[in-house]
Write a protein that holds these residues in place. Structure first.
Motif, short mmCIF file in Angstrom:
data_model
loop_
_atom_site.label_atom_id
_atom_site.label_comp_id
_atom_site.label_asym_id
_atom_site.label_seq_id
_atom_site.Cartn_x
_atom_site.Cartn_y
_atom_site.Cartn_z
N GLU A 1 0.84 -1.42 -0.15
CA GLU A 1 -0.20 0.25 0.03
C GLU A 1 0.67 1.31 0.50
O GLU A 1 0.13 1.68 -0.96
CB GLU A 1 -0.99 -0.58 0.78
CG GLU A 1 -1.90 1.23 1.30
CD GLU A 1 -2.89 0.96 2.35
OE1 GLU A 1 -3.66 2.16 2.53
OE2 GLU A 1 -3.04 0.42 3.45
N ALA A 2 1.67 0.99 0.84
CA ALA A 2 2.77 2.45 1.05
C ALA A 2 3.50 2.11 -0.40
O ALA A 2 3.84 3.15 -0.93
CB ALA A 2 3.33 2.18 2.03
N TRP A 3 4.17 1.34 -1.20
CA TRP A 3 4.68 1.35 -2.29
C TRP A 3 4.29 2.06 -3.63
O TRP A 3 5.05 2.54 -4.08
CB TRP A 3 5.45 0.00 -2.48
CG TRP A 3 6.15 -0.51 -3.85
CD1 TRP A 3 5.84 -0.62 -4.96
CD2 TRP A 3 7.46 -0.21 -3.60
NE1 TRP A 3 6.56 -1.26 -5.70
CE2 TRP A 3 7.99 -0.50 -4.81
CE3 TRP A 3 8.01 0.73 -3.05
CZ2 TRP A 3 8.83 0.31 -5.77
CZ3 TRP A 3 9.89 1.07 -3.63
CH2 TRP A 3 10.17 0.56 -4.75
N LYS A 4 2.80 1.67 -3.41
CA LYS A 4 1.80 2.55 -4.50
C LYS A 4 2.30 4.08 -4.07
O LYS A 4 1.63 4.41 -5.07
CB LYS A 4 0.82 1.61 -4.39
CG LYS A 4 0.68 0.29 -5.06
CD LYS A 4 -0.62 -0.07 -5.00
CE LYS A 4 -0.72 -1.28 -5.31
NZ LYS A 4 -2.46 -2.28 -4.69
N GLN A 5 2.02 4.34 -2.83
CA GLN A 5 2.20 5.57 -2.80
C GLN A 5 3.80 5.91 -2.62
O GLN A 5 4.01 7.75 -2.60
CB GLN A 5 1.55 6.25 -1.73
CG GLN A 5 -0.17 5.56 -1.37
CD GLN A 5 -0.61 6.84 -2.02
OE1 GLN A 5 -0.23 7.80 -2.85
NE2 GLN A 5 -2.22 6.23 -1.97
N ARG A 6 4.80 5.67 -3.31
CA ARG A 6 5.84 6.39 -3.23
C ARG A 6 6.34 7.32 -3.96
O ARG A 6 7.54 7.94 -3.91
CB ARG A 6 6.88 5.07 -3.30
CG ARG A 6 6.95 5.62 -4.81
CD ARG A 6 8.00 3.64 -5.54
NE ARG A 6 7.77 3.05 -6.54
CZ ARG A 6 6.87 1.89 -7.44
NH1 ARG A 6 5.68 2.33 -6.64
NH2 ARG A 6 7.18 1.98 -8.60
N HIS A 7 5.05 7.38 -4.99
CA HIS A 7 5.83 8.79 -5.83
C HIS A 7 4.97 10.36 -5.36
O HIS A 7 5.05 11.07 -6.11
CB HIS A 7 5.45 8.13 -7.60
CG HIS A 7 6.11 7.38 -7.78
ND1 HIS A 7 7.95 7.38 -7.43
CD2 HIS A 7 6.05 6.54 -8.60
CE1 HIS A 7 8.18 6.39 -8.48
NE2 HIS A 7 6.77 5.69 -9.18
N HIS A 8 3.73 10.24 -4.43
CA HIS A 8 3.18 10.65 -3.85
C HIS A 8 4.78 11.66 -3.37
O HIS A 8 5.44 11.74 -2.95
CB HIS A 8 2.30 10.52 -3.11
CG HIS A 8 1.68 12.04 -2.19
ND1 HIS A 8 1.81 13.40 -2.16
CD2 HIS A 8 -0.14 12.08 -2.50
CE1 HIS A 8 0.92 13.79 -1.50
NE2 HIS A 8 -0.23 12.99 -2.02
N PRO A 9 4.29 13.47 -3.49
CA PRO A 9 5.24 14.43 -3.17
C PRO A 9 5.51 14.29 -1.91
O PRO A 9 6.56 15.15 -1.44
CB PRO A 9 4.36 15.91 -3.46
CG PRO A 9 3.30 15.47 -4.01
CD PRO A 9 3.66 14.22 -4.36
N ASN A 10 4.48 13.79 -1.01
CA ASN A 10 4.84 14.42 0.51
C ASN A 10 4.62 13.10 1.51
O ASN A 10 5.12 12.60 2.31
CB ASN A 10 3.30 14.18 0.76
CG ASN A 10 2.94 15.66 0.87
OD1 ASN A 10 3.62 17.12 0.95
ND2 ASN A 10 2.09 16.44 1.86
N MET A 11 5.59 11.92 0.32
CA MET A 11 5.55 10.16 0.73
C MET A 11 7.21 9.96 0.35
O MET A 11 8.04 10.41 -1.03
CB MET A 11 4.78 9.37 0.22
CG MET A 11 5.59 7.75 -0.16
SD MET A 11 5.45 7.34 1.69
CE MET A 11 3.99 6.78 1.98
N LEU A 12 7.71 9.31 1.38
CA LEU A 12 9.66 9.12 1.11
C LEU A 12 9.57 7.84 1.66
O LEU A 12 9.34 7.63 3.02
CB LEU A 12 9.73 9.78 1.79
CG LEU A 12 11.99 9.97 1.77
CD1 LEU A 12 12.30 9.48 -0.22
CD2 LEU A 12 12.68 10.04 2.48
N PHE A 13 9.79 7.00 0.58
CA PHE A 13 9.76 5.57 0.74
C PHE A 13 10.92 4.99 0.63
O PHE A 13 12.29 5.33 0.22
CB PHE A 13 9.18 4.30 -0.44
CG PHE A 13 8.93 3.21 -0.50
CD1 PHE A 13 7.50 1.90 0.44
CD2 PHE A 13 9.72 2.15 0.26
CE1 PHE A 13 7.32 1.37 0.57
CE2 PHE A 13 9.87 0.87 0.24
CZ PHE A 13 8.43 0.97 0.79
N LEU A 14 11.59 4.39 2.05
CA LEU A 14 12.78 4.19 2.32
C LEU A 14 13.20 2.77 2.70
O LEU A 14 12.16 2.21 2.87
CB LEU A 14 13.01 5.18 3.58
CG LEU A 14 13.68 6.37 3.84
CD1 LEU A 14 14.06 6.34 5.14
CD2 LEU A 14 14.73 6.68 2.83
#
Length: 346
Positions: A223-236
């Motif tokens: 679910e988080a991976w799908k949002q990784r390109h949102h400007p307010n999301m940083l996926f580490l």
């Protein structure tokens, strides 16, 4: 309260087979069991609904920062969750290392969902010792905290406030499932949640089937991976933090809009090195040994956190099972994991 959003999910009881496996594996669940919530059947306390509704309705502000992870995505290493919390606070407080000499939680960060992932007995014991750090972590309302708010949660994104990513900066930390499984196994025994007889092979099966608190694993991460390109999301990835600490500091600083000098980078890298965080009483959680939320004297919250440590714990059959599961769950996605890093690169 007026204006509060209704919680979209009612608690669902585990199946008789699931309930039997859970109660046999986890001593702490004997009196009350668990409940599942939402479309992926997230395992939470059976009485979690009121606290979960409060989490779902948490006020949001553009200057708040949230760190979202599954449990044991690196806490015990001084990196992962705890590492990210310490870094984020320092960056957003202009590298105030003196100010960081206060407890990471409850002083600087709010543990968003602690009440929904702990048993009623644990909460009662903590409530009976008011004024302690444990009591503040469990029961201090977020509204009582100074702003901006720094919030840690293990809830999946869809159980967080609905406009979270559109409003706040969110950092998601993922760890490869093999090492997370090993870490979570030790965590269950450290906090005396697991039955003494619970072994790694049995726990691997429980982990794969999503039968421990805050799981299942893949719905949460994907679910988080799908949002990784949102400007307010940083996926580490935890593994990236292990391989390149300085590069990860720069990445987080850029995401937060906090440029750093070379001197600050040097100081942050030194401060955040595992050997230093492990001995840092403000972040290493050693105070838990003498708290009512006890893990027992001389038991360490921070472990070594090596990427690839799973090889020291899995049988061939356990590794085969988890590999098969990972391959199935990652079909039709572009998410991949690093499951081993040479010792000299960690």
């Amino acid at each position: 309260m007026p204006g509060q959003l209704p919680l979209p999910w009612a608690p669902e009881s585990p199946t008789p087979e699931e309930d039997a496996r859970l109660r046999a594996a986890y001593s702490a669940l004997q009196p009350h069991g668990v409940a599942m919530f939402g479309p992926s059947r997230v395992v939470l306390a059976p009485d979690a609904a009121p606290a979960l509704a409060r989490c779902y309705n948490t006020p949001l502000h553009p200057d708040d920062t949230w760190v979202v992870t599954l449990p044991k995505s690196g806490e015990e290493t001084g990196r992962g969750t705890t590492w990210t919390q310490e870094l984020v606070w320092l960056l957003l407080n202009d590298c105030d290392f003196t100010g960081a000499r206060t407890m990471l939680m409850p002083d600087r960060w709010h543990f968003h969902d602690i009440q929904v992932i702990t048993t009623a007995d644990t909460r009662a014991a903590v409530r009976a010792a008011p004024g302690t750090p444990s009591s503040r972590i469990f029961f201090e309302p977020i509204e009582a905290r100074p702003r901006p708010w720094f919030v840690k949660t293990h809830l999946p994104l869809h159980m967080c406030p609905p406009r979270l990513i559109d409003t706040c900066k969110v950092i998601y930390v993922a760890r490869n499932p093999k090492d997370m499984c090993v870490s979570f196994f030790h965590h269950q025994h450290l906090f005396r949640k697991a039955a003494p007889s619970l072994g790694m092979e049995e726990f691997v099966d429980l982990f794969i089937d999503g039968l421990t608190v805050s799981l299942p694993y893949f719905p949460h991460v994907l679910e988080a991976w799908k949002q990784r390109h949102h400007p307010n999301m940083l996926f580490l990835f935890f593994e990236d933090l292990k391989k390149d600490l300085r590069g990860s500091i720069i990445k987080v600083a850029e995401f937060l809009g906090k440029p750093t000098t070379e001197k600050q980078l040097d100081e942050l890298e030194q401060h955040l090195h595992f050997r230093n965080l492990k001995d840092n009483p403000w972040v290493n959680w050693e105070w838990l040994s003498s708290s009512v939320w006890s893990v027992g004297q001389n038991r360490k919250f921070m472990r070594k956190g090596q990427t690839g440590d799973w090889k020291n714990h899995f049988t061939r059959e356990s590794d085969r099972k988890i590999e098969t599961w990972m391959k199935k769950e990652l079909q039709n996605t572009d998410l991949t994991f690093v499951t081993d890093i040479p010792e000299g690169q960690q």
